[in-house]
Design a protein around this motif. Structure first.
Motif, mmCIF file in Angstrom:
data_model
loop_
_atom_site.group_PDB
_atom_site.id
_atom_site.type_symbol
_atom_site.label_atom_id
_atom_site.label_comp_id
_atom_site.label_asym_id
_atom_site.label_seq_id
_atom_site.Cartn_x
_atom_site.Cartn_y
_atom_site.Cartn_z
ATOM 1 N N GLU A 334 0.856 -1.190 0.000
ATOM 2 C CA GLU A 334 0.000 0.000 0.000
ATOM 3 C C GLU A 334 0.891 1.239 0.000
ATOM 4 O OE1 GLU A 334 -3.568 -0.462 2.760
ATOM 5 O OE2 GLU A 334 -2.159 -1.942 3.573
ATOM 6 N N ILE A 341 3.194 0.827 3.321
ATOM 7 C CA ILE A 341 2.783 -0.269 4.196
ATOM 8 C C ILE A 341 2.824 -1.564 3.404
ATOM 9 C CG2 ILE A 341 0.983 -1.172 5.701
ATOM 10 C CD1 ILE A 341 -0.112 1.656 5.952
ATOM 11 N N THR A 343 2.117 -5.632 3.983
ATOM 12 C CA THR A 343 1.529 -6.629 4.883
ATOM 13 C C THR A 343 1.801 -8.023 4.336
ATOM 14 O OG1 THR A 343 -0.227 -5.063 5.460
ATOM 15 C CG2 THR A 343 -0.556 -7.365 6.070
ATOM 16 N N ARG A 345 0.776 -11.913 4.994
ATOM 17 C CA ARG A 345 -0.162 -12.799 5.688
ATOM 18 C C ARG A 345 0.088 -14.239 5.255
ATOM 19 N NH1 ARG A 345 -4.036 -8.872 3.746
ATOM 20 N NH2 ARG A 345 -4.615 -7.376 5.376
ATOM 21 N N ALA A 382 7.044 -2.395 12.923
ATOM 22 C CA ALA A 382 6.601 -3.728 12.500
ATOM 23 C C ALA A 382 5.661 -4.267 13.555
ATOM 24 C CB ALA A 382 7.792 -4.658 12.301
ATOM 25 N N GLU A 383 4.450 -4.620 13.137
ATOM 26 C CA GLU A 383 3.458 -5.176 14.053
ATOM 27 C C GLU A 383 3.140 -6.600 13.615
ATOM 28 O OE1 GLU A 383 0.035 -2.759 14.434
ATOM 29 O OE2 GLU A 383 1.140 -0.936 14.944
ATOM 30 N N GLU A 393 -0.059 -12.410 10.588
ATOM 31 C CA GLU A 393 -0.028 -11.192 9.768
ATOM 32 C C GLU A 393 1.064 -10.279 10.301
ATOM 33 O OE1 GLU A 393 -2.766 -7.255 9.298
ATOM 34 O OE2 GLU A 393 -3.743 -9.191 8.864
ATOM 35 N N GLU A 395 2.666 -6.576 9.650
ATOM 36 C CA GLU A 395 2.444 -5.281 8.990
ATOM 37 C C GLU A 395 3.695 -4.431 9.146
ATOM 38 O OE1 GLU A 395 -1.383 -2.564 8.806
ATOM 39 O OE2 GLU A 395 -0.194 -2.084 10.592
ATOM 40 N N LYS A 397 5.637 -0.876 8.261
ATOM 41 C CA LYS A 397 5.404 0.517 7.869
ATOM 42 C C LYS A 397 6.735 1.252 7.798
ATOM 43 C CE LYS A 397 0.825 0.903 10.029
ATOM 44 N NZ LYS A 397 0.001 1.675 10.992
#
Length: 409
Positions: A334, A341, A343, A345, A382-383, A393, A395, A397
């Protein structure tokens, strides 16, 4: 990846030396001006003129001597203080009684304080106290008695010089502490970069050899056991690491010397344009990895783009290793106005609660360094979300104007 080493010099003393240089010139002019305005109070002006000629020549000729600590030698300080003391002692011989009784200035006047301050900046408060004592004694001899104004001026010079010397010593200690902290930070960043690279290559190969050797048995099992031992030793090394000791330059005026290692590639010159993140992520697409990306380029600075792509690769490695051979993964890119971003998964079993903390305690730093460490250095985040049984997942950024070290070009 070639490394660039930057040498940082920090010095809190240099402004003090520059201020002292200006002080000596201005106080020299002030002393000459006082002599000119009080010329009638001098019984032997010829001696005073001779002294001021020597004072002016000495002050101007020795300006380079008070520009740094290395040039300001002990011999220079001794001669400089001797000239100041000579001027104080000569004062009663060249002025009339009214000048002394009225508390008139000595020949060098406040120029004497510059000599004492040079001692303070060079050697700290002990040297300042050593230089202030003969100045105080000379002023008392010049007055003939401890008058109130004389005692006041003596104490003022004494206290001021000792205070400045003490401040200089504290500043030097703080400077060394800051240099050490910067050195440790730079070494820690370099250690984390090496740990990421090793985890992405060597450690994974050793782990694979250990697993395959255990399955095959025989001599392969022994090879796998040795590979496992080396993996543990290497993890311990990259987790602990070493830090080099900061140094202090031989020229004290240059302050502490800090060597900072830039871990960006030397080929990333300042004129290199941004990279399209899509091109770096395209090789990850496969039958089990789907890549969803914008139709337009996703530009990022080269270091940020490469580190983000490497973090995505580390996340996919975790999918292959922990989610099983049949797990599928999806990469979603994104392009937001202020950040990018990405992601990742998967449809694996997820990560049990507390497993990441346990892995870090065992020295397995894949998520901590290969993913979060990279994003932290870029100024991003980073999450990781992994409900048990519902896949994982990750994520990632990254700001487009990178605040991290990797983006400073």
């Amino acid at each position: 990846m070639a490394k660039q080493v930057r040498v940082m010099r920090m010095s809190v003393e240099q402004p003090l030396w520059r201020a002292l240089t200006g002080y000596r010139v201005l106080t020299m002019l002030y002393a000459v001006g006082l002599f000119a305005t009080q010329y009638d109070e001098y019984d032997r002006p010829g001696i005073a003129i001779t002294y001021f000629v020597v004072l002016c020549v000495w002050t101007l000729a020795t300006l380079p001597r008070v520009q740094n600590a290395a040039a300001c030698t002990k011999r220079f300080l001794a001669v400089d203080l001797a000239i100041a003391l000579t001027g104080i002692v000569l004062t009663p011989l060249v002025v009339n009684d009214h000048h002394i009784d009225s508390g008139g200035p000595t020949l060098p006047s406040i120029w004497t304080a510059g000599s004492v301050l040079a001692f303070a900046i060079k050697g700290g408060w002990r040297w300042a106290a050593l230089a202030s004592t003969p100045v105080a004694a000379a002023n008392l001899i010049e007055r003939g008695q401890p008058a109130r104004d004389t005692v006041h001026n003596v104490i003022l010079v004494w206290v001021a010089s000792i205070a400045i010397g003490y401040v200089v010593e504290v500043a030097r200690a703080s400077e060394r502490t800051l240099a050490r902290a910067l050195e440790i930070e730079a070494a820690t960043r370099e250690r984390e970069r090496l740990a990421r690279d090793i985890h992405d290559s060597v450690l994974q190969v050793l782990a694979m050899v250990q697993r395959r050797g255990a399955v095959m048995g025989g001599e392969a099992a022994e090879l796998g056991r040795m590979a496992g031992e080396q993996e543990v030793a290497l993890r311990t090394l990259v987790s602990g690491g070493l830090t080099s000791v900061s140094r202090v330059s031989r020229d004290a005026a240059q302050g502490a010397v800090v060597h900072v290692v830039d871990d960006e590639g030397a080929d990333d010159g300042p004129d290199d344009g941004p990279l399209d993140l899509r091109a770096l992520l395209a090789p990850y697409a496969s039958a089990k990895v789907s890549l969803v990306e914008p139709g337009a380029p996703v530009p990022l600075p080269p270091p940020a783009a490469r580190e983000l792509a490497a973090a995505v690769g580390a996340a996919l490695d975790n999918v292959h290793r922990h989610a099983g051979e049949h797990a599928c993964a999806w990469i979603l890119v994104e392009d937001e106005p202020d950040e990018v971003i990405v992601t990742v998964r998967d449809d694996g079993p997820g990560i049990p609660e507390g497993r990441l903390a346990q892995a870090e305690g065992e020295g397995r730093l894949g998520v901590a360094l290969s993913i979060r460490g990279r994003l932290r250095d870029l100024g991003g985040s980073a999450e990781l979300i992994s409900p048990p049984g519902q896949g994982t997942e990750v994520e990632l950024k990254v700001p487009k104007v990178s605040r991290g070290k990797a983006g400073q070009r």
